[in-house]
Design a protein around this motif. Structure first.
Motif, PDB file in Angstrom:
ATOM      1  N   GLU A  45      -0.648  14.696  -0.340  1.00  0.00           N
ATOM      2  CA  GLU A  45      -1.765  15.650  -0.411  1.00  0.00           C
ATOM      3  C   GLU A  45      -1.860  16.472   0.875  1.00  0.00           C
ATOM      4  O   GLU A  45      -2.105  17.674   0.841  1.00  0.00           O
ATOM      5  CB  GLU A  45      -3.083  14.896  -0.652  1.00  0.00           C
ATOM      6  N   TRP A  46      -1.666  15.805   2.012  1.00  0.00           N
ATOM      7  CA  TRP A  46      -1.682  16.510   3.298  1.00  0.00           C
ATOM      8  C   TRP A  46      -0.571  17.561   3.334  1.00  0.00           C
ATOM      9  O   TRP A  46      -0.775  18.686   3.805  1.00  0.00           O
ATOM     10  CB  TRP A  46      -1.510  15.513   4.440  1.00  0.00           C
ATOM     11  N   ASP A  63       0.804  -1.225   0.000  1.00  0.00           N
ATOM     12  CA  ASP A  63       0.000   0.000   0.000  1.00  0.00           C
ATOM     13  C   ASP A  63       0.839   1.277   0.000  1.00  0.00           C
ATOM     14  O   ASP A  63       0.344   2.350   0.339  1.00  0.00           O
ATOM     15  CB  ASP A  63      -0.940   0.002   1.204  1.00  0.00           C
ATOM     16  N   ARG A  71      -1.035   3.196   9.441  1.00  0.00           N
ATOM     17  CA  ARG A  71      -1.267   3.195   7.995  1.00  0.00           C
ATOM     18  C   ARG A  71      -2.761   3.165   7.658  1.00  0.00           C
ATOM     19  O   ARG A  71      -3.156   3.524   6.543  1.00  0.00           O
ATOM     20  CB  ARG A  71      -0.529   2.021   7.343  1.00  0.00           C
ATOM     21  N   ILE A 107      -4.269   7.610   9.033  1.00  0.00           N
ATOM     22  CA  ILE A 107      -3.103   8.489   8.906  1.00  0.00           C
ATOM     23  C   ILE A 107      -3.342   9.840   9.579  1.00  0.00           C
ATOM     24  O   ILE A 107      -4.252  10.580   9.216  1.00  0.00           O
ATOM     25  CB  ILE A 107      -2.747   8.701   7.425  1.00  0.00           C
ATOM     26  N   ILE A 126      -0.564   4.260  -2.144  1.00  0.00           N
ATOM     27  CA  ILE A 126      -1.770   4.873  -1.578  1.00  0.00           C
ATOM     28  C   ILE A 126      -1.403   5.766  -0.397  1.00  0.00           C
ATOM     29  O   ILE A 126      -1.816   6.931  -0.315  1.00  0.00           O
ATOM     30  CB  ILE A 126      -2.762   3.777  -1.133  1.00  0.00           C
ATOM     31  N   ILE A 127      -0.603   5.231   0.532  1.00  0.00           N
ATOM     32  CA  ILE A 127      -0.235   5.974   1.738  1.00  0.00           C
ATOM     33  C   ILE A 127       0.590   7.214   1.413  1.00  0.00           C
ATOM     34  O   ILE A 127       0.312   8.314   1.898  1.00  0.00           O
ATOM     35  CB  ILE A 127       0.536   5.062   2.709  1.00  0.00           C
ATOM     36  N   SER A 128       1.623   7.038   0.579  1.00  0.00           N
ATOM     37  CA  SER A 128       2.505   8.164   0.266  1.00  0.00           C
ATOM     38  C   SER A 128       1.758   9.275  -0.464  1.00  0.00           C
ATOM     39  O   SER A 128       2.033  10.466  -0.253  1.00  0.00           O
ATOM     40  CB  SER A 128       3.713   7.698  -0.565  1.00  0.00           C
ATOM     41  N   ASN A 129       0.792   8.907  -1.310  1.00  0.00           N
ATOM     42  CA  ASN A 129       0.012   9.926  -2.005  1.00  0.00           C
ATOM     43  C   ASN A 129      -0.934  10.663  -1.059  1.00  0.00           C
ATOM     44  O   ASN A 129      -1.138  11.875  -1.184  1.00  0.00           O
ATOM     45  CB  ASN A 129      -0.778   9.295  -3.158  1.00  0.00           C
ATOM     46  N   GLN A 130      -1.496   9.953  -0.109  1.00  0.00           N
ATOM     47  CA  GLN A 130      -2.354  10.606   0.882  1.00  0.00           C
ATOM     48  C   GLN A 130      -1.545  11.603   1.711  1.00  0.00           C
ATOM     49  O   GLN A 130      -2.006  12.724   1.976  1.00  0.00           O
ATOM     50  CB  GLN A 130      -2.992   9.549   1.793  1.00  0.00           C
ATOM     51  N   ILE A 131      -0.342  11.192   2.100  1.00  0.00           N
ATOM     52  CA  ILE A 131       0.510  12.081   2.883  1.00  0.00           C
ATOM     53  C   ILE A 131       0.998  13.252   2.032  1.00  0.00           C
ATOM     54  O   ILE A 131       1.106  14.387   2.514  1.00  0.00           O
ATOM     55  CB  ILE A 131       1.694  11.300   3.487  1.00  0.00           C
TER      56      ILE A 131
END
Length: 343
Positions: free
Chosen positions: A190-191, A180, A297, A300, A183-188
């Motif tokens: 964006e943050w 994942d 994870r 987040i 998915i995780i790195s892209n969410q972070i």
């Protein structure tokens, strides 16, 4: 590391997959201490097809692997070795080790793996042939009753510890594309953008064959943007340059792995802060919430203030213990049960 002086003049046969030049770093450090190293790649070839097929169906390449190791036996038959070091044990076949032991019965045999057995299980089938066995994964160490020794940072990271290079990257992610992570790195990411922090992500994939195989069988890969993948691994100097430009490093460990990644130790060597998914890090002697932020994870939550905290240096003894020399001393000179066996 005082004990490493005993490596001077020792002949070491070293097997390791080629991985971001990590094998070259080990050879360089051993030679720095006077050891004489004979190196072979574990794999019969280092192209993407071979790497991918070993992961997907090793039996397809077994005849080629056997021929490769038979040739190695011929090449080393008249040489003597003080140590055999197998790092990872992804490919080395049983027949090779059995014949090697008959040829070189006095050679001390050491096994180490920087991957979990859940990801690469072949190492389990050859453990019995070694005098000392170590893993970077504490849970695997307990489960299989072998030595526990975390990873390390190399000397090049010392050079950027107090660098005055302009820090143009607030958060850096460099890693192999799996599970994942995307998915995780892209969410972070964006943050970070929402909080006016700069991000750089680099996703490495072992080859197109591996990508399309995982795209078909692994649901998490269906979200990967093919254009964001790189099939060329970064070299050591590239990685160091990225570290030099960043303030914080993002580490997303494999869900089935408890061992700390190389990225964790590189941040220590470089004096950088770390954001990681690996909750196990809280039980290590270098854990400090000012330097290390652990997040879930599946939920987040990142603290903006963490990016502005001052990094708190480790004491010199602990810093050196995390270095490649500390690693070499433990696997070559110490016993399987050592000070890294923390509760």
């Amino acid at each position: 590391m005082k004990n490493l002086e005993h490596l001077k003049g020792k002949k070491i046969l070293f097997f390791c997959v080629q991985s971001f030049n990590m094998e070259k770093d080990i050879i360089k450090q051993l030679e720095k201490h006077g050891a004489l190293v004979t190196y072979f790649d574990e794999r019969p070839a280092n192209n993407n097809f071979t790497k991918g097929m070993i992961r997907i169906n090793r039996n397809f390449l077994q005849r080629r692997i056997n021929k490769y190791y038979q040739n190695i036996l011929k090449l080393i038959s008249n040489q003597e070795f003080d140590f055999l070091l197998v790092n990872r044990g992804e490919v080395v076949p049983k027949f090779f080790l059995e014949k090697f032991i008959k040829l070189k019965p006095k050679c001390q045999r050491i096994f180490y793996t920087w991957d979990s057995f859940g990801n690469h299980s072949h190492g389990l089938s050859i453990l019995e042939y070694f005098h000392k066995k170590f893993t970077f994964d504490r849970k695997d160490a307990v489960k299989y009753q072998i030595g526990f020794r975390p990873l390390y940072f190399t000397d090049r990271y010392r050079e950027i510890y107090e660098s005055d290079t302009d820090k143009s990257i607030d958060l850096l992610f460099l890693g192999t594309a799996h599970s994942d992570r995307y998915i995780i790195s892209n969410q972070i990411a964006e943050w970070c953008k929402e909080n006016k922090l700069t991000v750089f992500n680099y996703y490495y994939m072992q080859g197109r064959l591996v990508y399309f195989y995982k795209k078909y069988f692994d649901p998490s890969f269906k979200m990967f943007d093919f254009k964001k993948l790189s099939f060329k691994s970064l070299n050591a100097q590239d990685i160091v340059q990225y570290y030099d430009k960043c303030n914080v490093v993002l580490d997303i460990s494999h869900p089935g792995q408890s061992g700390l990644t190389m990225r964790t130790f590189e941040t220590i060597g470089a004096g950088k802060k770390l954001i990681t998914t690996n909750i196990e890090i809280k039980s290590y002697p270098f854990y400090n919430p000012h330097n290390i932020l652990v997040f879930d994870r599946n939920d987040i939550k990142i603290e903006r203030e963490f990016f502005y905290n001052e990094y708190i240096p480790l004491n010199s003894d602990l810093y050196e213990k995390c270095s490649i020399d500390g690693w070499l001393e433990d696997i070559f000179m110490n016993n399987e049960i050592n000070s890294w066996n923390i509760n």
